[in-house]
Design an enzyme around this catalytic site. Structure first.
Site, PDB file in Angstrom:
ATOM      1  CD  GLU A   5      -2.784  -1.534   0.546  1.00  0.00           C
ATOM      2  OE1 GLU A   5      -3.076  -0.653  -0.290  1.00  0.00           O
ATOM      3  OE2 GLU A   5      -3.365  -2.629   0.610  1.00  0.00           O
ATOM      4  CB  CYS A  47      -1.459   7.376   1.733  1.00  0.00           C
ATOM      5  SG  CYS A  47      -2.761   6.609   2.681  1.00  0.00           S
TER       6      CYS A  47
HETATM    7  P1  NDP Z   1       8.535   4.829   4.659  1.00  0.00           P
HETATM    8  O1  NDP Z   1       8.435   4.144   3.355  1.00  0.00           O
HETATM    9  O2  NDP Z   1       9.668   5.733   4.894  1.00  0.00           O
HETATM   10  O3  NDP Z   1       8.566   3.757   5.857  1.00  0.00           O
HETATM   11  C1  NDP Z   1       7.568   2.798   6.011  1.00  0.00           C
HETATM   12  C2  NDP Z   1       8.092   1.644   6.833  1.00  0.00           C
HETATM   13  O4  NDP Z   1       9.090   0.929   6.107  1.00  0.00           O
HETATM   14  C3  NDP Z   1       8.745   2.067   8.147  1.00  0.00           C
HETATM   15  O5  NDP Z   1       8.393   1.143   9.149  1.00  0.00           O
HETATM   16  C4  NDP Z   1      10.222   1.981   7.802  1.00  0.00           C
HETATM   17  O6  NDP Z   1      11.048   1.824   8.936  1.00  0.00           O
HETATM   18  C5  NDP Z   1      10.227   0.734   6.936  1.00  0.00           C
HETATM   19  N1  NDP Z   1      11.415   0.541   6.095  1.00  0.00           N
HETATM   20  C6  NDP Z   1      12.224   1.483   5.572  1.00  0.00           C
HETATM   21  N2  NDP Z   1      13.187   0.903   4.839  1.00  0.00           N
HETATM   22  C7  NDP Z   1      13.001  -0.433   4.888  1.00  0.00           C
HETATM   23  C8  NDP Z   1      13.672  -1.577   4.340  1.00  0.00           C
HETATM   24  N3  NDP Z   1      14.734  -1.446   3.573  1.00  0.00           N
HETATM   25  N4  NDP Z   1      13.171  -2.793   4.613  1.00  0.00           N
HETATM   26  C9  NDP Z   1      12.095  -2.948   5.382  1.00  0.00           C
HETATM   27  N5  NDP Z   1      11.417  -1.913   5.940  1.00  0.00           N
HETATM   28  C10 NDP Z   1      11.854  -0.666   5.688  1.00  0.00           C
HETATM   29  O7  NDP Z   1       7.125   5.594   4.859  1.00  0.00           O
HETATM   30  P2  NDP Z   1       6.669   6.632   5.968  1.00  0.00           P
HETATM   31  O8  NDP Z   1       6.674   5.994   7.314  1.00  0.00           O
HETATM   32  O9  NDP Z   1       7.393   7.911   5.782  1.00  0.00           O
HETATM   33  O10 NDP Z   1       5.127   6.826   5.560  1.00  0.00           O
HETATM   34  C11 NDP Z   1       4.710   7.704   4.563  1.00  0.00           C
HETATM   35  C12 NDP Z   1       4.426   6.998   3.264  1.00  0.00           C
HETATM   36  O11 NDP Z   1       3.467   5.968   3.458  1.00  0.00           O
HETATM   37  C13 NDP Z   1       3.800   7.919   2.229  1.00  0.00           C
HETATM   38  O12 NDP Z   1       4.388   7.671   0.978  1.00  0.00           O
HETATM   39  C14 NDP Z   1       2.337   7.509   2.225  1.00  0.00           C
HETATM   40  O13 NDP Z   1       1.644   7.801   1.045  1.00  0.00           O
HETATM   41  C15 NDP Z   1       2.443   6.042   2.480  1.00  0.00           C
HETATM   42  N6  NDP Z   1       1.193   5.510   2.991  1.00  0.00           N
HETATM   43  C16 NDP Z   1       0.401   4.738   2.187  1.00  0.00           C
HETATM   44  C17 NDP Z   1      -0.837   4.311   2.620  1.00  0.00           C
HETATM   45  C18 NDP Z   1      -1.730   3.464   1.772  1.00  0.00           C
HETATM   46  O14 NDP Z   1      -2.666   2.877   2.316  1.00  0.00           O
HETATM   47  N7  NDP Z   1      -1.517   3.357   0.479  1.00  0.00           N
HETATM   48  C19 NDP Z   1      -1.337   4.688   3.935  1.00  0.00           C
HETATM   49  C20 NDP Z   1      -0.409   5.477   4.707  1.00  0.00           C
HETATM   50  C21 NDP Z   1       0.799   5.866   4.241  1.00  0.00           C
HETATM   51  P3  NDP Z   1      11.827   3.102   9.554  1.00  0.00           P
HETATM   52  O15 NDP Z   1      10.779   4.043  10.026  1.00  0.00           O
HETATM   53  O16 NDP Z   1      12.614   2.495  10.641  1.00  0.00           O
HETATM   54  O17 NDP Z   1      12.663   3.665   8.444  1.00  0.00           O
END
Ligand code: NDP
Length: 528
Positions: free
Chosen positions: A290, A324
Site C-alpha cells: 500500500e 496517503c
Molecule cells: P517509509 O516508506 O519511509 O517507511 C515505512 C516503513 O518501512 C517504516 O516502518 C520503515 O522503517 C520501513 N522501512 C524502511 N526501509 C526499509 C527496508 N529497507 N526494509 C524494510 N522496511 C523498511 O514511509 P513513511 O513511514 O514515511 O510513511 C509515509 C508513506 O506511506 C507515504 O508515501 C504515504 O503515502 C504512504 N502511505 C500509504 C498508505 C496506503 O494505504 N496506500 C497509507 C499510509 C501511508 P523506519 O521508520 O525504521 O525507516
C-alpha cells in the site's frame, strides 16, 4: 459503539463529537503524560526483549519531550522473531478459526477500552489532533472486527464444491483457504494504529503468525496495540513486535526466507525496493503493498462550492497533509475558479495550528526534521515557480519554537509540466489549477503514476462520468466530510491502483482476507 464509549466515531462523523469525548480524552492525556519516558522492550516469543542500543521517541510538537525509550533491534532480533513465529505457526494455524475470531474480537474490545490512552499516545507521537488520533484507534478496533466478521460470513472460507461423478465411488470436494505461515507487517508513521493493526488482524485471524515492525517515528502506538494482543491471550510467538531501523532490522526481515508473506504500507520507493528484494527467493511470496498517493479533487462548474471548499481543505490539511489520501491537487473549472479559490484560502487561513492535543487545534506539527526540511525546500521551489496563495512558511516563535510547525499552503499558477505536480510531497501543500473543461481535468488527474483516492464535486450526471473514468481505488463525490480522505472499514475499503497499491483489493473490504491465505482443494474418494 461499545459499553465503554457511547458514541460511534468515524472520520466522517468526528466533526461534532459529544462533550464526553473531550473530557475523557483530557483525563487520559493527563494520565499518559504523567508516565512519559518509560523504556519499552520488543516482544519476541511472548517475552520482553531488550537490545544494547536504544532510541528515543520524541514529541514532534515539542522535541524536548521524550515519550519513551525503545529498542534498536538487531538482525539477530529479527531472526529470533521469525523463529518464534515459525514455531508458533503449526498450532495457531490449526486452531479452529472460531477460536481465533474470539481472540481477535477480545483484542478489539481491549483497544476500545483503552481508546483514550492509546489515542493520547497517537496524538503525542504522531502530532495528530485529538479527533484524528482517536479516529486512528477506533478504526483499528473496527478493522479487527471487520476481519472477524469477514471470517464468519465466509464460514472460515471453507466451501463444498461439486461432486465429480465416478461410477462406483463417491467423491467429496472442498475448497479451503489456509494461512501461508509467518506474516510480516511493516507500517508507516502516519496511521500507526490502523495500518499496523489492520493488516495484523487480517494475518492473525486467517491463521498466520505475525511480526509487526512499526516506523521508527511511531513505535509506541504499535507497542500499545501489541499489549492488547498479548492481554487478549494470543499465545506466545503468534505475534511478535520488533522495533528498529527499516534499513537494517526491516531489511533483515524482508531478506529472511521463512517470511511467507508481507504487508508493507509506506512510501513508493521503499515499497518498490521491498517488492524487488522479496522476490529474491525460491518461490513467489504474497506481497501486499500500500504505497503513496497524489490525490486529485475535480470541481465542476455545477458543484456546490461550499461543500467542495470544506471537503478539499479538510483533505488537504488534515494530519498536516501527511495522509496517503491527502488532497494534493485540485482542478477547478474556469467559471467557478475564482470563487472557489477565494473560499479555499479563507478556510485555510482559519485553521488553527498548535499543540495537537489541545481541543481547538486542527493542525499539529509535521513528523520529523526531515519532513520539516522537505516542506521548506518545496515551499522555496513553489515560491519561485508558482503563486503561493497562502502559507509557504514555517512557524518558529513562541509555542511553535520547539516543534516542526509549518503553515498550510495553497499554490496556484504552477506550470502543468512542473515536477511537483507529480511528486508526493507528504506535507501540507496543495497545488490548484484552472481547467477549461472536465475532460482536461480528468486527463490531468490521471496523468500521475499514483491512483489512490480522488474526489469530485458536480452534478449527478457528471458524477457517473467521474466514477467511470478516474483511475483510483477509492473515490468520493460531493462529500464535504473530505474530498479524498476519511475512508472507514466496511464503508470505504481502502486501497490503490497503479503505483499506489499492489493487490488491487482494498483493506477493510470484502476481498481482503483471501489475500492472506492460499487455497487447498481437498478431494476425498470413497468406494461405494
Ligand atoms: P517509509 O516508506 O519511509 O517507511 C515505512 C516503513 O518501512 C517504516 O516502518 C520503515 O522503517 C520501513 N522501512 C524502511 N526501509 C526499509 C527496508 N529497507 N526494509 C524494510 N522496511 C523498511 O514511509 P513513511 O513511514 O514515511 O510513511 C509515509 C508513506 O506511506 C507515504 O508515501 C504515504 O503515502 C504512504 N502511505 C500509504 C498508505 C496506503 O494505504 N496506500 C497509507 C499510509 C501511508 P523506519 O521508520 O525504521 O525507516
Amino acid at each position: 459503539m461499545t459499553a465503554e464509549s457511547p458514541f460511534k466515531l468515524t472520520y466522517a462523523t468526528m466533526f461534532n463529537p459529544p462533550e464526553e469525548l473531550h473530557t475523557r480524552f483530557e483525563e487520559a492525556l493527563a494520565k499518559v503524560k504523567a508516565g512519559l519516558g518509560k523504556e519499552y522492550g520488543m516482544i519476541i516469543d511472548g517475552k520482553e526483549r531488550f537490545a544494547d542500543e536504544k532510541f528515543v521517541d520524541r514529541n514532534p510538537a515539542n522535541t524536548d519531550e521524550f515519550l519513551g525509550i525503545f529498542q534498536k533491534g538487531t538482525v539477530q532480533d529479527a531472526h529470533d522473531a521469525v523463529a518464534a513465529a515459525k514455531k508458533a505457526f503449526t498450532k495457531w494455524s490449526r486452531t479452529p478459526w472460531q477460536e481465533r475470531v474470539a481472540l481477535i474480537r477480545k483484542a478489539a474490545d481491549l483497544i476500545d477500552q483503552r481508546i483514550f490512552e492509546i489515542g493520547a499516545a497517537v496524538a503525542l507521537e504522531v502530532g495528530k489532533n485529538r479527533m484524528e488520533a482517536l479516529g486512528d484507534v477506533a478504526e483499528t478496533a473496527d478493522l479487527f472486527r471487520y476481519a472477524c466478521d469477514s471470517m464468519e460470513k465466509n464460514n472460515g472460507f471453507i466451501v463444498e464444491m461439486g461432486r465429480d461423478p465416478l461410477t462406483g465411488f463417491q467423491s467429496t470436494n472442498f475448497s479451503i483457504l489456509r494461512p501461508y505461515g509467518v506474516w510480516l507487517v511493516i507500517s508507516p508513521f502516519n496511521f500507526p494504529a490502523a495500518l499496523t493493526g489492520g493488516p495484523s488482524a487480517a494475518a492473525l485471524v486467517t491463521g498466520n503468525t505475525l511480526i509487526m515492525k512499526p516506523a521508527t517515528d511511531t513505535p509506541w502506538t504499535a507497542r500499545l496495540l501489541a499489549e492488547c494482543l498479548r492481554d487478549a491471550g494470543i499465545p506466545d510467538g503468534v505475534f511478535n513486535y520488533v522495533t528498529g531501523p527499516g534499513s537494517t532490522l526491516g531489511q533483515a526481515l524482508i531478506d529472511h526466507p521463512d517470511i511467507a508473506g508481507v504487508t508493507f504500507t509506506g512510501s513508493y520507493d521503499v515499497g518498490m525496493k521491498i517488492y524487488r528484494d522479496f522476490a529474491q527467493s525460491r518461490w513467489v511470496r504474497p506481497t501486499i503493498l500500500e504505497l503513496g498517493g497524489k490525490n486529485p479533487a475535480i470541481v465542476s462548474r455545477h458543484a456546490n462550492l461550499e461543500d467542495a471548499a470544506v471537503g478539499i481543505v479538510r483533505s488537504a490539511f488534515g494530519l498536516q497533509g501527511q495522509k496517503c489520501s491527502a488532497c494534493s491537487r485540485v482542478f477547478i473549472e474556469e467559471p467557478v475558479y475564482d470563487e472557489l479559490v477565494e473560499r479555499l484560502v479563507a478556510l485555510t487561513n482559519k485553521l488553527t495550528i498548535g499543540d495537537p492535543t489541545a481541543r481547538n487545534v486542527y493542525m499539529g506539527p509535521v513528523i520529523n526534521a526531515s519532513s520539516y526540511r522537505d516542506y521548506q525546500n518545496f515551499a522555496e521551489e513553489l515560491h519561485q515557480s508558482g503563486r503561493v496563495l497562502t502559507g509557504g512558511k514555517i512557524l518558529t516563535e513562541g509555542e511553535y519554537a520547539k516543534g516542526y510547525f509549518v503553515t498550510p499552503t495553497l499554490v496556484a499558477d504552477l506550470p502543468a509540466d512542473h515536477r511537483l505536480w507529480q511528486v508526493e510531497m507528504f506535507v501540507p501543500i496543495t497545488t490548484i489549477a484552472k481547467v477549461s473543461n472536465l475532460e482536461e481535468a480528468m486527463t490531468r488527474a490521471n496523468e500521475v503514476m499514483y491512483g489512490l483516492t480522488a474526489g469530485f464535486y458536480g452534478s449527478p450526471e457528471e458524477v457517473e462520468w467521474f466514477f467511470d473514468r478516474i483511475e483510483a481505488g477509492v473515490t468520493y463525490a460531493n462529500r464535504p466530510q473530505g474530498a479524498t480522505t476519511g475512508a472507514w472499514p466496511g464503508f470505504q475499503p481502502f486501497g490503490g491502483w497503479k503505483a499506489s497499491g499492489a493487490s488491487g483489493k482494498n483493506a477493510g473490504g470484502v476481498y481482503y482476507l483471501p489475500l492472506y491465505m492460499h487455497e487447498q482443494i481437498r478431494t476425498l474418494v470413497k468406494r461405494l
